[in-house]
Design a protein around this motif. Structure first.
Motif, PDB file in Angstrom:
ATOM      1  N   ALA A  19       0.831  -1.209   0.000  1.00 30.73           N
ATOM      2  CA  ALA A  19       0.000   0.000   0.000  1.00 30.73           C
ATOM      3  C   ALA A  19       0.861   1.254   0.000  1.00 30.73           C
ATOM      4  CB  ALA A  19      -0.929  -0.004   1.217  1.00 30.73           C
ATOM      5  N   ARG A  20       1.917   1.231   0.798  1.00 34.20           N
ATOM      6  CA  ARG A  20       2.754   2.417   0.889  1.00 34.20           C
ATOM      7  C   ARG A  20       3.565   2.619  -0.391  1.00 34.20           C
ATOM      8  NH1 ARG A  20       7.389   4.297   5.184  1.00 34.20           N
ATOM      9  NH2 ARG A  20       6.888   6.495   5.076  1.00 34.20           N
ATOM     10  N   VAL A  21       4.004   1.550  -1.007  1.00 28.21           N
ATOM     11  CA  VAL A  21       4.730   1.672  -2.271  1.00 28.21           C
ATOM     12  C   VAL A  21       3.826   2.312  -3.335  1.00 28.21           C
ATOM     13  CG1 VAL A  21       5.809   0.397  -4.160  1.00 28.21           C
ATOM     14  CG2 VAL A  21       6.303  -0.237  -1.793  1.00 28.21           C
ATOM     15  N   LEU A  22       2.574   1.868  -3.390  1.00 29.10           N
ATOM     16  CA  LEU A  22       1.621   2.442  -4.345  1.00 29.10           C
ATOM     17  C   LEU A  22       1.361   3.910  -4.032  1.00 29.10           C
ATOM     18  CD1 LEU A  22      -0.983  -0.466  -4.624  1.00 29.10           C
ATOM     19  CD2 LEU A  22       0.680   0.238  -6.353  1.00 29.10           C
ATOM     20  N   LEU A  23       1.188   4.198  -2.748  1.00 31.50           N
ATOM     21  CA  LEU A  23       0.899   5.561  -2.331  1.00 31.50           C
ATOM     22  C   LEU A  23       2.040   6.502  -2.683  1.00 31.50           C
ATOM     23  CD1 LEU A  23      -1.318   7.120  -0.871  1.00 31.50           C
ATOM     24  CD2 LEU A  23      -0.163   6.659   1.280  1.00 31.50           C
ATOM     25  N   ARG A  24       3.258   6.086  -2.377  1.00 28.11           N
ATOM     26  CA  ARG A  24       4.415   6.928  -2.686  1.00 28.11           C
ATOM     27  C   ARG A  24       4.666   7.004  -4.191  1.00 28.11           C
ATOM     28  NH1 ARG A  24       9.314   5.703   1.391  1.00 28.11           N
ATOM     29  NH2 ARG A  24      10.338   6.859  -0.296  1.00 28.11           N
ATOM     30  N   GLY A  25       4.347   5.937  -4.891  1.00 30.24           N
ATOM     31  CA  GLY A  25       4.515   5.960  -6.339  1.00 30.24           C
ATOM     32  C   GLY A  25       3.531   6.875  -7.024  1.00 30.24           C
ATOM     33  N   ALA A  26       2.422   7.168  -6.340  1.00 32.40           N
ATOM     34  CA  ALA A  26       1.401   8.048  -6.911  1.00 32.40           C
ATOM     35  C   ALA A  26       1.578   9.495  -6.483  1.00 32.40           C
ATOM     36  CB  ALA A  26       0.015   7.564  -6.488  1.00 32.40           C
ATOM     37  N   THR A  27       2.436   9.750  -5.497  1.00 37.34           N
ATOM     38  CA  THR A  27       2.578  11.104  -4.957  1.00 37.34           C
ATOM     39  C   THR A  27       3.933  11.732  -5.223  1.00 37.34           C
ATOM     40  OG1 THR A  27       3.214  10.140  -2.815  1.00 37.34           O
ATOM     41  CG2 THR A  27       0.903  10.716  -3.111  1.00 37.34           C
ATOM     42  N   GLY A  28       4.695  11.156  -6.122  1.00 34.39           N
ATOM     43  CA  GLY A  28       5.958  11.776  -6.499  1.00 34.39           C
ATOM     44  C   GLY A  28       7.122  11.484  -5.579  1.00 34.39           C
ATOM     45  N   GLU A  29       6.956  10.547  -4.643  1.00 34.27           N
ATOM     46  CA  GLU A  29       8.052  10.164  -3.751  1.00 34.27           C
ATOM     47  C   GLU A  29       8.232   8.649  -3.815  1.00 34.27           C
ATOM     48  OE1 GLU A  29       7.148  11.625   0.103  1.00 34.27           O
ATOM     49  OE2 GLU A  29       7.192  13.728  -0.488  1.00 34.27           O
ATOM     50  N   PRO A  30       8.577   8.114  -4.985  1.00 29.42           N
ATOM     51  CA  PRO A  30       8.576   6.667  -5.191  1.00 29.42           C
ATOM     52  C   PRO A  30       9.628   5.919  -4.381  1.00 29.42           C
ATOM     53  CG  PRO A  30       9.592   7.765  -7.057  1.00 29.42           C
ATOM     54  CD  PRO A  30       8.998   8.843  -6.203  1.00 29.42           C
ATOM     55  N   VAL A  31       9.297   4.694  -4.053  1.00 34.08           N
ATOM     56  CA  VAL A  31      10.220   3.798  -3.358  1.00 34.08           C
ATOM     57  C   VAL A  31      11.153   3.182  -4.394  1.00 34.08           C
ATOM     58  CG1 VAL A  31      10.389   1.661  -2.014  1.00 34.08           C
ATOM     59  CG2 VAL A  31       8.534   3.291  -1.568  1.00 34.08           C
ATOM     60  N   SER A  32      12.431   3.105  -4.081  1.00 32.26           N
ATOM     61  CA  SER A  32      13.374   2.514  -5.019  1.00 32.26           C
ATOM     62  C   SER A  32      13.292   0.991  -4.956  1.00 32.26           C
ATOM     63  CB  SER A  32      14.799   2.964  -4.711  1.00 32.26           C
ATOM     64  OG  SER A  32      15.279   2.343  -3.524  1.00 32.26           O
ATOM     65  N   ALA A  33      13.605   0.361  -6.088  1.00 28.42           N
ATOM     66  CA  ALA A  33      13.588  -1.101  -6.138  1.00 28.42           C
ATOM     67  C   ALA A  33      14.633  -1.678  -5.183  1.00 28.42           C
ATOM     68  CB  ALA A  33      13.847  -1.570  -7.566  1.00 28.42           C
ATOM     69  N   GLU A  34      15.773  -1.012  -5.073  1.00 25.46           N
ATOM     70  CA  GLU A  34      16.832  -1.487  -4.174  1.00 25.46           C
ATOM     71  C   GLU A  34      16.391  -1.421  -2.721  1.00 25.46           C
ATOM     72  OE1 GLU A  34      19.733  -2.955  -4.732  1.00 25.46           O
ATOM     73  OE2 GLU A  34      19.142  -3.012  -6.846  1.00 25.46           O
ATOM     74  N   GLU A  35      15.661  -0.373  -2.368  1.00 22.49           N
ATOM     75  CA  GLU A  35      15.181  -0.214  -0.995  1.00 22.49           C
ATOM     76  C   GLU A  35      14.241  -1.355  -0.612  1.00 22.49           C
ATOM     77  OE1 GLU A  35      12.682   3.059   1.705  1.00 22.49           O
ATOM     78  OE2 GLU A  35      13.094   3.450  -0.415  1.00 22.49           O
ATOM     79  N   LEU A  36      13.320  -1.671  -1.520  1.00 24.22           N
ATOM     80  CA  LEU A  36      12.365  -2.734  -1.216  1.00 24.22           C
ATOM     81  C   LEU A  36      13.044  -4.100  -1.214  1.00 24.22           C
ATOM     82  CD1 LEU A  36       9.407  -3.204  -0.571  1.00 24.22           C
ATOM     83  CD2 LEU A  36       8.966  -3.482  -3.018  1.00 24.22           C
TER      84      LEU A  36
END
Length: 429
Positions: free
Chosen positions: A322-339
């Motif tokens: 949910a948080r990955v989607l939320l941040r991906g929609a608000t201009g603060e995306p999660v990096s693939a390396e972080e996840l």
């Protein structure tokens, strides 16, 4: 000697007959006082948008909104808003303001737009001045909802992408998930037989799975003759056998979403086009777009609520996703390396968060194949899909009362707040 004030006598019991005004709940009184305490700072902050009278009017509307929200949910806060009850409280307030002395607008829609506009400003004031006491995710959900609803363009970060109806239509046509949905509906045609649980019979699984690009077939039950001849069971080595349509990925999710939005209707023995099917195929652009938004909203909500394998124990909803989607929609995306790092965390206490991150990685790979996520160095949401993320998470919040998007990394604490640490008064049932 001084004169003593005399208590007036009641005449004919009239004074006693007048009921006392209902007392405002203490928590609500305290929250109103918190809003009042913000007045000097808020008026100064508001100067970039308007003058002092308008700032005071904004705070007055905020206090009325807090009152309406308390009446609906028996909870109130001056420094955070519950995304799940925000819309209902705003509608209740708009209905009250319509035609009142407080709001000179006669149209309830205009009153509602004014409420959202003021709430948007107030929420951003709380955030920018460090007064927001809800979680980061609650702020993002509320902010995006109000950004979408408010009429004014405040040029704030996180604004929804502005796409014309024609641009949305073209973008929807290019989404793989909607292309597969169209093929499945074409394959279903006037209807298909279903089991008592409302899914395709074994004999039809291969056709339904093929329509959504999955090679699967129903397992033989032993009631009919086994296939004979060389390679009869090996004609397609990549195809796998299943005992139920529930075991076919993509097909089960699209099928469930179609049922949810009533494009597909399930009877006792047959699945047929539902009332929403007319909108799906409608020549009217607005109708088609709305139906597709509804399907993507339900699809994303289901991905969050049911992102684990049916064989895995524990909670099925995935706060990390949910948080990955939320941040991906608000201009603060999660990096693939972080996840990926979160999924590989072997620290003490990191097992469950790592497991959830692993589930999120698996689900994001599927969402990327379906065009709902762009998975490069960071996870972002395509512009036409962004409008469906907030309604999807709101749907999750409605169905999962205690759900809260969680931290991406196991070592990261999910933002929370203890009301005793601030001047905000919150009344929890």
């Amino acid at each position: 000697m001084g004169r003593k004030a005399k208590k007036p006598k009641a005449r004919g019991g009239h004074v006693k007959a007048v009921p006392s005004a209902p007392k405002m709940p203490l928590q609500l009184v305290l929250n109103h006082r918190v809003v009042d305490s913000f007045t000097p700072d808020f008026v100064h902050w508001f100067e970039r948008f308007g003058d002092a009278p308008d700032a005071l009017r904004c705070l007055q509307i905020v206090k009325l909104f807090i009152t309406a929200n308390h009446a609906i949910s028996e909870e109130s806060s001056a420094t955070s808003f519950d995304p799940g009850s925000l819309d209902d409280a705003a509608l209740a307030l708009a209905d009250m303001l319509d035609g009142s002395d407080i709001d000179d607008e006669s149209d309830i829609d205009e009153a509602l737009a004014m409420i959202y506009d003021y709430l948007h400003l107030y929420v951003d004031f709380l955030s920018e001045t460090g007064r927001w006491t809800g979680t980061e995710e609650e702020y993002l959900v509320v902010h995006m909802f109000l950004t979408e609803e408010t009429a004014g363009d405040l040029d704030l970060p996180g604004d929804m992408p502005e796409l014309s109806d024609e641009e949305q239509d073209r973008a929807f046509q290019e989404l793989p998930v909607l292309q597969l949905t169209g093929r499945l509906l074409e394959w279903i045609g006037a209807g298909k037989d279903v089991t008592s649980t409302g899914v395709l019979r074994l004999k039809d699984i291969e056709g339904g799975a093929g329509a959504v690009g999955v090679k699967a077939r129903g397992r033989k039950t032993g009631k009919g003759p086994l296939p004979e001849g060389e390679g009869a069971a090996e004609a397609d080595p990549e195809s796998f056998e299943v005992g139920s349509m529930h075991e076919v990925p993509v097909l089960r999710e699209i099928w469930a979403a179609l049922v949810d939005i009533d494009v597909l209707s399930i009877g006792s023995t047959r699945a047929t086009p539902g009332a929403g099917a007319e909108s799906w195929h409608s020549p009217d652009l607005d109708s088609r777009l709305q139906t597709r938004r509804e399907l993507l909203t339900v699809f994303l909500a289901s991905a969050v609520m049911d992102s684990g394998s049916m064989w895995e124990e524990g909670p099925r909803d995935n706060a990390t996703l949910a948080r990955v989607l939320l941040r991906g929609a608000t201009g603060e995306p999660v990096s693939a390396e972080e996840l990926k790092a979160a999924a590989e965390d072997e620290s003490v206490g990191g097992a469950l968060p790592a497991f959830e991150a692993l589930r999120a990685l698996r689900e994001l790979a599927t969402l990327a194949d379906l065009g709902l996520v762009d998975a490069g160095t960071h996870y972002t949401v395509p512009p036409v899909v962004i409008q469906c993320v907030i309604p999807a998470l709101a749907l999750v919040l409605t169905m999962e009362g205690n759900f809260e998007p969680g931290p991406v990394h196991p070592g990261e604490q999910s933002p929370s707040h203890d009301p005793s640490d601030s001047g905000a008064a919150t009344n929890h049932r």
